[in-house]
Write a protein that holds these residues in place. Structure first.
Motif, mmCIF file in Angstrom:
data_model
loop_
_atom_site.group_PDB
_atom_site.id
_atom_site.type_symbol
_atom_site.label_atom_id
_atom_site.label_comp_id
_atom_site.label_asym_id
_atom_site.label_seq_id
_atom_site.Cartn_x
_atom_site.Cartn_y
_atom_site.Cartn_z
ATOM 1 N N ASP A 1 0.834 -1.206 0.000
ATOM 2 C CA ASP A 1 0.000 0.000 0.000
ATOM 3 C C ASP A 1 0.869 1.256 0.000
ATOM 4 O OD1 ASP A 1 -2.248 -1.566 0.019
ATOM 5 O OD2 ASP A 1 -2.613 -1.401 2.178
ATOM 6 N N TRP A 2 1.981 1.210 0.761
ATOM 7 C CA TRP A 2 2.870 2.379 0.849
ATOM 8 C C TRP A 2 3.536 2.653 -0.496
ATOM 9 C CZ3 TRP A 2 8.035 3.825 0.509
ATOM 10 C CH2 TRP A 2 8.390 5.004 1.182
ATOM 11 N N LEU A 3 3.905 1.564 -1.205
ATOM 12 C CA LEU A 3 4.568 1.706 -2.511
ATOM 13 C C LEU A 3 3.576 1.906 -3.650
ATOM 14 C CD1 LEU A 3 7.195 -1.162 -2.139
ATOM 15 C CD2 LEU A 3 7.701 1.293 -2.182
ATOM 16 N N GLY A 4 2.388 1.344 -3.481
ATOM 17 C CA GLY A 4 1.397 1.440 -4.547
ATOM 18 C C GLY A 4 1.574 0.423 -5.652
ATOM 19 N N VAL A 5 2.357 -0.628 -5.391
ATOM 20 C CA VAL A 5 2.568 -1.684 -6.383
ATOM 21 C C VAL A 5 2.530 -3.042 -5.697
ATOM 22 C CG1 VAL A 5 3.962 -0.235 -7.913
ATOM 23 C CG2 VAL A 5 5.090 -1.595 -6.128
ATOM 24 N N PRO A 6 2.113 -4.117 -6.398
ATOM 25 C CA PRO A 6 2.161 -5.470 -5.813
ATOM 26 C C PRO A 6 3.597 -5.987 -5.796
ATOM 27 C CG PRO A 6 1.401 -5.595 -8.075
ATOM 28 C CD PRO A 6 1.532 -4.129 -7.763
ATOM 29 N N LEU A 7 3.980 -6.668 -4.714
ATOM 30 C CA LEU A 7 5.339 -7.195 -4.583
ATOM 31 C C LEU A 7 5.397 -8.712 -4.768
ATOM 32 C CD1 LEU A 7 6.451 -5.086 -1.493
ATOM 33 C CD2 LEU A 7 7.040 -4.685 -3.892
ATOM 34 N N PHE A 8 4.289 -9.396 -4.511
ATOM 35 C CA PHE A 8 4.250 -10.856 -4.613
ATOM 36 C C PHE A 8 3.024 -11.302 -5.402
ATOM 37 C CE2 PHE A 8 6.610 -10.202 -0.638
ATOM 38 C CZ PHE A 8 7.687 -11.060 -0.806
ATOM 39 N N GLU A 9 3.184 -12.425 -6.063
ATOM 40 C CA GLU A 9 2.043 -13.172 -6.589
ATOM 41 C C GLU A 9 1.763 -14.301 -5.605
ATOM 42 O OE1 GLU A 9 2.722 -14.616 -10.499
ATOM 43 O OE2 GLU A 9 3.295 -12.659 -11.316
ATOM 44 N N ARG A 10 0.576 -14.323 -5.044
ATOM 45 C CA ARG A 10 0.204 -15.365 -4.079
ATOM 46 C C ARG A 10 -0.188 -16.625 -4.830
ATOM 47 N NH1 ARG A 10 0.765 -10.013 -2.445
ATOM 48 N NH2 ARG A 10 0.358 -9.762 -0.197
ATOM 49 N N ARG A 11 0.504 -17.736 -4.527
ATOM 50 C CA ARG A 11 0.211 -19.016 -5.157
ATOM 51 C C ARG A 11 -0.048 -20.073 -4.102
ATOM 52 N NH1 ARG A 11 4.691 -19.224 -10.132
ATOM 53 N NH2 ARG A 11 4.002 -17.273 -11.141
ATOM 54 N N THR A 12 -0.554 -21.225 -4.531
ATOM 55 C CA THR A 12 -0.917 -22.290 -3.583
ATOM 56 C C THR A 12 0.289 -22.752 -2.778
ATOM 57 O OG1 THR A 12 -2.641 -23.044 -5.087
ATOM 58 C CG2 THR A 12 -1.974 -24.571 -3.345
ATOM 59 N N ARG A 13 1.439 -22.891 -3.429
ATOM 60 C CA ARG A 13 2.634 -23.421 -2.763
ATOM 61 C C ARG A 13 3.629 -22.328 -2.400
ATOM 62 N NH1 ARG A 13 3.060 -28.907 -2.927
ATOM 63 N NH2 ARG A 13 1.604 -30.013 -4.290
ATOM 64 N N GLY A 14 3.142 -21.178 -2.024
ATOM 65 C CA GLY A 14 4.049 -20.116 -1.606
ATOM 66 C C GLY A 14 3.784 -18.834 -2.368
ATOM 67 N N VAL A 15 4.786 -17.992 -2.440
ATOM 68 C CA VAL A 15 4.657 -16.704 -3.110
ATOM 69 C C VAL A 15 5.839 -16.512 -4.068
ATOM 70 C CG1 VAL A 15 3.331 -15.588 -1.273
ATOM 71 C CG2 VAL A 15 5.824 -15.568 -1.167
ATOM 72 N N VAL A 16 5.610 -15.728 -5.109
ATOM 73 C CA VAL A 16 6.641 -15.433 -6.102
ATOM 74 C C VAL A 16 6.707 -13.926 -6.272
ATOM 75 C CG1 VAL A 16 7.365 -15.733 -8.499
ATOM 76 C CG2 VAL A 16 6.252 -17.623 -7.289
ATOM 77 N N LEU A 17 7.920 -13.399 -6.336
ATOM 78 C CA LEU A 17 8.100 -11.958 -6.500
ATOM 79 C C LEU A 17 7.588 -11.485 -7.852
ATOM 80 C CD1 LEU A 17 11.709 -11.550 -5.052
ATOM 81 C CD2 LEU A 17 9.642 -10.502 -4.106
ATOM 82 N N THR A 18 6.948 -10.330 -7.840
ATOM 83 C CA THR A 18 6.646 -9.650 -9.100
ATOM 84 C C THR A 18 7.934 -8.980 -9.594
ATOM 85 O OG1 THR A 18 6.056 -7.598 -7.969
ATOM 86 C CG2 THR A 18 4.291 -9.204 -8.311
ATOM 87 N N ASP A 19 7.890 -8.394 -10.778
ATOM 88 C CA ASP A 19 9.067 -7.678 -11.285
ATOM 89 C C ASP A 19 9.442 -6.534 -10.349
ATOM 90 O OD1 ASP A 19 9.174 -9.357 -13.432
ATOM 91 O OD2 ASP A 19 8.138 -7.997 -14.820
ATOM 92 N N GLN A 20 8.417 -5.821 -9.852
ATOM 93 C CA GLN A 20 8.697 -4.721 -8.920
ATOM 94 C C GLN A 20 9.287 -5.254 -7.615
ATOM 95 O OE1 GLN A 20 5.788 -5.318 -10.455
ATOM 96 N NE2 GLN A 20 4.704 -3.407 -11.020
ATOM 97 N N GLY A 21 8.779 -6.425 -7.171
ATOM 98 C CA GLY A 21 9.310 -7.021 -5.949
ATOM 99 C C GLY A 21 10.756 -7.448 -6.100
ATOM 100 N N ALA A 22 11.092 -8.008 -7.272
ATOM 101 C CA ALA A 22 12.473 -8.438 -7.521
ATOM 102 C C ALA A 22 13.416 -7.244 -7.529
ATOM 103 C CB ALA A 22 12.553 -9.191 -8.841
ATOM 104 N N ASP A 23 12.969 -6.122 -8.120
ATOM 105 C CA ASP A 23 13.803 -4.918 -8.117
ATOM 106 C C ASP A 23 14.022 -4.416 -6.696
ATOM 107 O OD1 ASP A 23 14.007 -4.985 -10.850
ATOM 108 O OD2 ASP A 23 12.384 -3.549 -11.200
#
Length: 319
Positions: free
Chosen positions: A48-70
C-alpha cells in the motif's frame, strides 16, 4: 522530520526481505518468530505504501513480481551494508554478551540425574541465556513447537527435527556400598542373594544382562519395580537393592561414593541418548551455544565408572 517521512515502514521491509528470501510467508514467520498472518499484514502495508504489488500469491508459496524483484535487490544490498557497518562497531562476536531463550524438553530421569547437576556451568558461561526446562517421555513430534532442544533415548525423526547422537547409554549393576557388607557381589551368581530394582520402562533389561553375564536363569531374592527410572536410581542410593544403572545418569553418585559398580562387566548397551533440535531454530546463537555445551559435556569421560577395583576398596573400608 521530512527525511523520516520518506522512509518506508521498516518492519514491513524486514518482513518483505524474509518472505522474498524464503519464498514463503510461513517460513518467513518462523525466521522472525511471528505468525504468518503478521507477515502478510506487513507485506500489505508495504504494498500500500509503494502502490505496487510485490508478490504473486500461489498455492505453494509466493513469487516476486518484477517490482518485488527490483526492490529485493536494493533491500538486500542495503541490509548487507547495514550489517557490515554495525558489525564493525560491535566488535568481535566473542566479546558480546549472548542472550536469548532456550526451551529444553528432556526425559525426567535425564533432567534430574544428568542435566540439572551440570546446568550451572552453562549459566555461569552464558548468564544472559534463559534456559527453560520441561520434562515428558512423549516423542518430541507429539510435543509440537514447545521446544527448541530435546534429549531422548533412541533416534527420533520427524518433520522439522534434526537428530544427532549425544552419548552412549552404557549400563552396569550399581548399588550402595552398604548392601555389600554382608552379601558381597564377586560374580553375577551372587546377585541371587540380592533384591534387583527396575522401572516400568526397563523391565526387560535385567533379563538381557543376566543372559549376557551367562546366568540366563538366575532368580534374584526379590524384585522391586518403580514407575520412573529416577525413582529406581534413588532406591539404589538408599540401599534398597541393585539397579541396572545407566552410567551417564549415575556418574555423580559413583564419584561421590553413594553408588558403586560391583561388577565391571558385561556392559549392557541400550539405545544411545539423542539430541534433537527444531530445525527452524538451528541458527539461533543461544541454541547453537547450548547445543555445543551439551555435546562437550556428553563427550567427557565418565569419572570412576566401571572400575573393577572400586568395589574391592569399598568392601575393605566397610569390613
Amino acid at each position: 522530520m521530512a527525511a523520516d517521512a520518506e522512509l518506508p515502514p521498516l518492519n514491513a521491509i524486514r518482513a518483505f526481505e524474509a518472505a522474498a528470501r524464503r519464498g514463503s510467508f510461513v517460513e518467513a514467520a518462523r525466521d522472525l518468530h511471528v505468525t504468518h498472518w503478521a507477515i502478510g499484514k506487513q507485506i500489505r502495508i508495504l504494498e500500500d505504501w509503494l502502490g505496487v504489488p510485490l508478490f504473486e500469491r500461489r498455492t505453494r508459496g509466493v513469487v516476486l513480481t518484477d517490482q518485488g524483484a527490483d526492490l529485493l535487490a536494493d533491500v538486500s544490498s542495503a541490509l548487507s551494508r547495514l550489517t557490515s557497518a554495525t558489525g564493525r562497531l560491535r566488535g568481535p562476536a566473542s566479546g558480546r554478551r549472548l542472550s536469548g531463550v532456550v526451551r529444553v524438553n528432556v526425559l525426567p530421569s535425564i533432567a534430574l540425574r544428568w542435566l540439572l547437576p551440570r546446568l550451572g556451568k552453562f549459566q555461569e558461561a552464558h548468564s544472559g541465556v534463559e534456559v527453560k526446562i520441561s520434562t515428558t517421555s512423549r516423542k518430541l513430534r507429539y510435543v509440537g513447537t514447545a521446544f527448541d532442544i530435546g534429549i531422548r533415548t533412541g533416534s527420533e525423526h520427524g518433520s522439522g527435527i534434526q537428530c544427532e547422537r549425544l552419548m552412549p547409554d552404557r549400563r552396569l549393576p550399581v548399588c550402595s556400598p552398604m548392601i555389600l557388607r554382608d552379601r558381597p557381589v564377586e560374580t553375577a551368581h551372587d546377585l541371587r542373594r540380592h533384591v534387583v530394582l527396575h522401572s516400568s520402562t526397563t523391565r526387560a533389561a535385567w533379563q538381557q544382562w543376566f543372559a549376557a553375564a551367562g546366568v540366563p536363569d538366575l532368580k534374584p531374592a526379590r524384585v522391586l519395580e518403580f514407575d520412573h527410572v529416577y525413582l529406581q536410581m534413588q532406591a539404589a542410593v538408599d540401599g534398597l537393592g541393585v539397579a541396572l544403572g545407566s552410567l551417564p545418569l549415575v556418574e555423580a553418585d559413583i564419584a561421590a561414593g553413594r553408588l558403586l559398580c560391583p561388577l565391571a562387566a558385561p556392559e549392557l548397551r541400550a539405545d544411545d541418548y539423542q539430541l534433537l533440535i527444531a530445525q527452524d531454530r538451528l541458527r539461533d546463537p543461544a541454541i547453537k551455544a547450548f547445543r555445543s555445551w551439551l555435546l562437550t559435556e556428553a563427550a567427557k569421560p565418565l569419572a570412576g565408572v566401571g572400575q573393577p577395583s572400586r568395589p574391592n576398596r569399598a568392601r575393605r573400608r566397610s569390613g
